[in-house]
Design a protein around this motif. Structure first.
Motif, PDB file in Angstrom:
ATOM      1  N   GLU A   2      -9.084  11.955  11.584  1.00 42.69           N
ATOM      2  CA  GLU A   2      -9.378  10.604  12.086  1.00 42.69           C
ATOM      3  C   GLU A   2      -9.965   9.735  10.986  1.00 42.69           C
ATOM      4  OE1 GLU A   2     -11.570   8.456  15.872  1.00 42.69           O
ATOM      5  OE2 GLU A   2     -11.403  10.619  15.781  1.00 42.69           O
ATOM      6  N   ALA A   3     -10.844  10.309  10.192  1.00 41.26           N
ATOM      7  CA  ALA A   3     -11.437   9.556   9.086  1.00 41.26           C
ATOM      8  C   ALA A   3     -10.370   9.164   8.061  1.00 41.26           C
ATOM      9  CB  ALA A   3     -12.533  10.365   8.418  1.00 41.26           C
ATOM     10  N   MET A   4      -9.393  10.051   7.848  1.00 45.67           N
ATOM     11  CA  MET A   4      -8.318   9.750   6.910  1.00 45.67           C
ATOM     12  C   MET A   4      -7.500   8.555   7.390  1.00 45.67           C
ATOM     13  SD  MET A   4      -7.013  13.614   5.972  1.00 45.67           S
ATOM     14  CE  MET A   4      -5.380  13.032   5.661  1.00 45.67           C
ATOM     15  N   VAL A   5      -7.208   8.514   8.674  1.00 43.25           N
ATOM     16  CA  VAL A   5      -6.414   7.416   9.227  1.00 43.25           C
ATOM     17  C   VAL A   5      -7.202   6.110   9.156  1.00 43.25           C
ATOM     18  CG1 VAL A   5      -5.300   6.525  11.315  1.00 43.25           C
ATOM     19  CG2 VAL A   5      -5.028   8.928  10.681  1.00 43.25           C
ATOM     20  N   GLN A   6      -8.479   6.164   9.465  1.00 44.60           N
ATOM     21  CA  GLN A   6      -9.302   4.958   9.399  1.00 44.60           C
ATOM     22  C   GLN A   6      -9.401   4.448   7.969  1.00 44.60           C
ATOM     23  OE1 GLN A   6     -12.938   6.116  11.337  1.00 44.60           O
ATOM     24  NE2 GLN A   6     -12.104   5.733  13.370  1.00 44.60           N
ATOM     25  N   GLN A   7      -9.558   5.361   7.006  1.00 48.36           N
ATOM     26  CA  GLN A   7      -9.626   4.956   5.600  1.00 48.36           C
ATOM     27  C   GLN A   7      -8.292   4.378   5.143  1.00 48.36           C
ATOM     28  OE1 GLN A   7     -12.383   4.921   3.529  1.00 48.36           O
ATOM     29  NE2 GLN A   7     -10.992   3.699   2.301  1.00 48.36           N
ATOM     30  N   LEU A   8      -7.212   5.002   5.581  1.00 49.87           N
ATOM     31  CA  LEU A   8      -5.880   4.510   5.237  1.00 49.87           C
ATOM     32  C   LEU A   8      -5.674   3.100   5.778  1.00 49.87           C
ATOM     33  CD1 LEU A   8      -3.162   5.358   3.949  1.00 49.87           C
ATOM     34  CD2 LEU A   8      -2.462   6.094   6.219  1.00 49.87           C
ATOM     35  N   ARG A   9      -6.118   2.864   6.989  1.00 42.48           N
ATOM     36  CA  ARG A   9      -6.006   1.538   7.598  1.00 42.48           C
ATOM     37  C   ARG A   9      -6.804   0.514   6.796  1.00 42.48           C
ATOM     38  NH1 ARG A   9      -8.731  -1.646  11.818  1.00 42.48           N
ATOM     39  NH2 ARG A   9      -7.144  -2.871  12.850  1.00 42.48           N
ATOM     40  N   ALA A  15      -5.190  -4.033   0.761  1.00 38.28           N
ATOM     41  CA  ALA A  15      -4.016  -4.265  -0.090  1.00 38.28           C
ATOM     42  C   ALA A  15      -3.199  -5.445   0.424  1.00 38.28           C
ATOM     43  CB  ALA A  15      -3.157  -3.001  -0.157  1.00 38.28           C
ATOM     44  N   ILE A  16      -3.035  -5.534   1.729  1.00 41.07           N
ATOM     45  CA  ILE A  16      -2.290  -6.650   2.320  1.00 41.07           C
ATOM     46  C   ILE A  16      -3.009  -7.969   2.027  1.00 41.07           C
ATOM     47  CG2 ILE A  16      -1.633  -7.718   4.518  1.00 41.07           C
ATOM     48  CD1 ILE A  16      -1.115  -4.792   5.520  1.00 41.07           C
ATOM     49  N   GLY A  17      -4.311  -7.948   2.150  1.00 42.57           N
ATOM     50  CA  GLY A  17      -5.088  -9.154   1.902  1.00 42.57           C
ATOM     51  C   GLY A  17      -5.009  -9.638   0.462  1.00 42.57           C
ATOM     52  N   SER A  18      -4.778  -8.722  -0.463  1.00 38.67           N
ATOM     53  CA  SER A  18      -4.733  -9.116  -1.870  1.00 38.67           C
ATOM     54  C   SER A  18      -3.307  -9.291  -2.397  1.00 38.67           C
ATOM     55  CB  SER A  18      -5.474  -8.085  -2.725  1.00 38.67           C
ATOM     56  OG  SER A  18      -4.797  -6.842  -2.706  1.00 38.67           O
ATOM     57  N   ALA A  19      -2.306  -9.126  -1.538  1.00 38.70           N
ATOM     58  CA  ALA A  19      -0.912  -9.281  -1.971  1.00 38.70           C
ATOM     59  C   ALA A  19      -0.666 -10.722  -2.405  1.00 38.70           C
ATOM     60  CB  ALA A  19       0.036  -8.896  -0.851  1.00 38.70           C
ATOM     61  N   LYS A  20      -0.063 -10.889  -3.556  1.00 34.84           N
ATOM     62  CA  LYS A  20       0.174 -12.216  -4.132  1.00 34.84           C
ATOM     63  C   LYS A  20       1.492 -12.835  -3.692  1.00 34.84           C
ATOM     64  CE  LYS A  20      -3.418 -12.066  -6.964  1.00 34.84           C
ATOM     65  NZ  LYS A  20      -4.660 -12.490  -6.428  1.00 34.84           N
ATOM     66  N   ASN A  21       2.467 -11.980  -3.305  1.00 37.89           N
ATOM     67  CA  ASN A  21       3.779 -12.495  -2.932  1.00 37.89           C
ATOM     68  C   ASN A  21       4.486 -11.501  -2.007  1.00 37.89           C
ATOM     69  OD1 ASN A  21       4.909 -10.451  -4.639  1.00 37.89           O
ATOM     70  ND2 ASN A  21       4.590 -11.804  -6.394  1.00 37.89           N
ATOM     71  N   ARG A  29       4.085  -2.111   2.028  1.00 36.92           N
ATOM     72  CA  ARG A  29       4.728  -1.558   3.225  1.00 36.92           C
ATOM     73  C   ARG A  29       5.342  -0.199   2.928  1.00 36.92           C
ATOM     74  NH1 ARG A  29       9.707  -0.906   4.948  1.00 36.92           N
ATOM     75  NH2 ARG A  29      10.574  -2.034   3.188  1.00 36.92           N
ATOM     76  N   VAL A  30       6.061  -0.106   1.838  1.00 31.09           N
ATOM     77  CA  VAL A  30       6.698   1.148   1.462  1.00 31.09           C
ATOM     78  C   VAL A  30       5.641   2.213   1.149  1.00 31.09           C
ATOM     79  CG1 VAL A  30       8.139   2.259  -0.288  1.00 31.09           C
ATOM     80  CG2 VAL A  30       8.818   0.050   0.672  1.00 31.09           C
ATOM     81  N   LYS A  31       4.593   1.821   0.442  1.00 37.24           N
ATOM     82  CA  LYS A  31       3.550   2.774   0.072  1.00 37.24           C
ATOM     83  C   LYS A  31       2.899   3.415   1.295  1.00 37.24           C
ATOM     84  CE  LYS A  31      -0.889   3.226  -2.222  1.00 37.24           C
ATOM     85  NZ  LYS A  31      -1.956   2.601  -2.960  1.00 37.24           N
ATOM     86  N   TYR A  32       2.662   2.635   2.319  1.00 40.07           N
ATOM     87  CA  TYR A  32       1.950   3.148   3.481  1.00 40.07           C
ATOM     88  C   TYR A  32       2.865   3.614   4.608  1.00 40.07           C
ATOM     89  CZ  TYR A  32      -2.307   1.570   1.311  1.00 40.07           C
ATOM     90  OH  TYR A  32      -3.356   1.406   0.429  1.00 40.07           O
ATOM     91  N   LEU A  33       4.021   2.976   4.787  1.00 39.32           N
ATOM     92  CA  LEU A  33       4.863   3.259   5.940  1.00 39.32           C
ATOM     93  C   LEU A  33       6.233   3.832   5.590  1.00 39.32           C
ATOM     94  CD1 LEU A  33       4.129  -0.002   7.966  1.00 39.32           C
ATOM     95  CD2 LEU A  33       3.014   2.237   8.175  1.00 39.32           C
TER      96      LEU A  33
END
Length: 67
Positions: A2-9, A15-21, A29-33
């Protein structure tokens, strides 16, 4: 797990918040999903759990997917 999933989230959200484009967003998306993504790896590990544990973690992962 559970901690792993929360950390991954949390990592994915940062990462999404810092995406430039859009290209960077797609890479995230590919890295996580993706097929070899981090969430996919965690979900593969669920096969080693008992049915009760699997049900619990499946529900927990589904809740985490709702950013």
């Amino acid at each position: 797990m559970e901690a792993m999933v929360q950390q991954l989230r949390a990592d994915a959200a940062a990462a999404i918040g810092s995406a430039k484009n859009l290209e960077a967003l797609n890479e995230i998306r590919v890295k996580y999903l993706g097929k070899k993504g981090e969430l996919t790896g965690i979900l593969r590990g669920m096969g080693k759990l008992s049915p009760e544990e699997r049900k619990h973690y499946n529900e927990m992962v589904r809740r985490q997917q709702k950013f």
